[in-house]
Design a protein around this motif. Structure first.
Motif, PDB file in Angstrom:
ATOM      1  N   HIS A  14      47.650  39.653  51.025  1.00  0.00           N
ATOM      2  CA  HIS A  14      46.556  39.478  50.071  1.00  0.00           C
ATOM      3  C   HIS A  14      45.278  39.272  50.881  1.00  0.00           C
ATOM      4  CE1 HIS A  14      44.317  38.433  46.504  1.00  0.00           C
ATOM      5  NE2 HIS A  14      43.906  37.330  47.098  1.00  0.00           N
ATOM      6  N   GLY A  15      44.294  40.074  50.605  1.00  0.00           N
ATOM      7  CA  GLY A  15      43.031  40.007  51.336  1.00  0.00           C
ATOM      8  C   GLY A  15      42.744  41.343  51.986  1.00  0.00           C
ATOM      9  N   HIS A  16      42.223  41.284  53.182  1.00  0.00           N
ATOM     10  CA  HIS A  16      41.971  42.512  53.936  1.00  0.00           C
ATOM     11  C   HIS A  16      43.325  43.124  54.292  1.00  0.00           C
ATOM     12  CE1 HIS A  16      39.823  45.315  56.449  1.00  0.00           C
ATOM     13  NE2 HIS A  16      40.652  45.046  57.434  1.00  0.00           N
ATOM     14  N   GLN A  67      37.199  45.363  48.291  1.00  0.00           N
ATOM     15  CA  GLN A  67      36.975  43.919  48.440  1.00  0.00           C
ATOM     16  C   GLN A  67      38.234  43.269  49.006  1.00  0.00           C
ATOM     17  OE1 GLN A  67      35.581  42.046  44.866  1.00  0.00           O
ATOM     18  NE2 GLN A  67      35.715  40.003  45.720  1.00  0.00           N
ATOM     19  N   TYR A  68      39.381  43.585  48.405  1.00  0.00           N
ATOM     20  CA  TYR A  68      40.654  43.100  48.931  1.00  0.00           C
ATOM     21  C   TYR A  68      41.788  43.933  48.365  1.00  0.00           C
ATOM     22  CZ  TYR A  68      41.029  40.603  44.473  1.00  0.00           C
ATOM     23  OH  TYR A  68      41.067  40.295  43.139  1.00  0.00           O
ATOM     24  N   THR A 127      46.086  43.592  47.471  1.00  0.00           N
ATOM     25  CA  THR A 127      47.252  42.731  47.325  1.00  0.00           C
ATOM     26  C   THR A 127      48.490  43.615  47.329  1.00  0.00           C
ATOM     27  OG1 THR A 127      45.989  41.166  45.988  1.00  0.00           O
ATOM     28  CG2 THR A 127      48.383  40.989  45.887  1.00  0.00           C
TER      29      THR A 127
END
Length: 107
Positions: A80-82, A7-8, A10
């Motif tokens: 943070h994220g993809h 999902q992601y 960090t």
């Protein structure tokens, strides 16, 4: 490696190394879980974050901006994220330029 339902991700940098949290879209099969753990162990050491880092991760999870989280918890949120390798490389280059050398934890 088989595609995982990420999902992601960090990435936080600390003086003694990187802290990486990977959030999946759904639970992994036992085989995927074991393979993922083995892969991550090849990269580093399992780590239980202290309360400050846990709060930083939680804040990012709830949608707070990385800038606000960095200010509030005094951590270096690199990505943070993809997952984006260019963010991490840019951080490494800026950090190295500021020091004048590349510490082992950034190599």
């Amino acid at each position: 490696m088989i595609q995982l339902p990420v999902q992601y991700t960090t990435v936080i940098h600390q003086i003694d190394g990187w802290v990486i949290k990977v959030k999946m879209n759904h639970p992994l099969t036992p085989q995927q879980h074991g393979d993922f753990q083995a892969f991550m162990r090849e990269l580093g050491i399992p780590f239980q974050p202290d309360m400050r880092l846990q709060m930083a991760f939680w804040s990012l999870d709830t949608g707070q901006s990385p800038i606000d989280v960095m200010r509030r918890y005094q951590v270096a949120v690199v990505s943070h994220g993809h997952p984006d390798k260019t963010d991490i490389e840019a951080f490494r280059q800026q950090f190295t330029m500021g020091l004048g050398y590349c510490p082992e934890t950034l190599a």
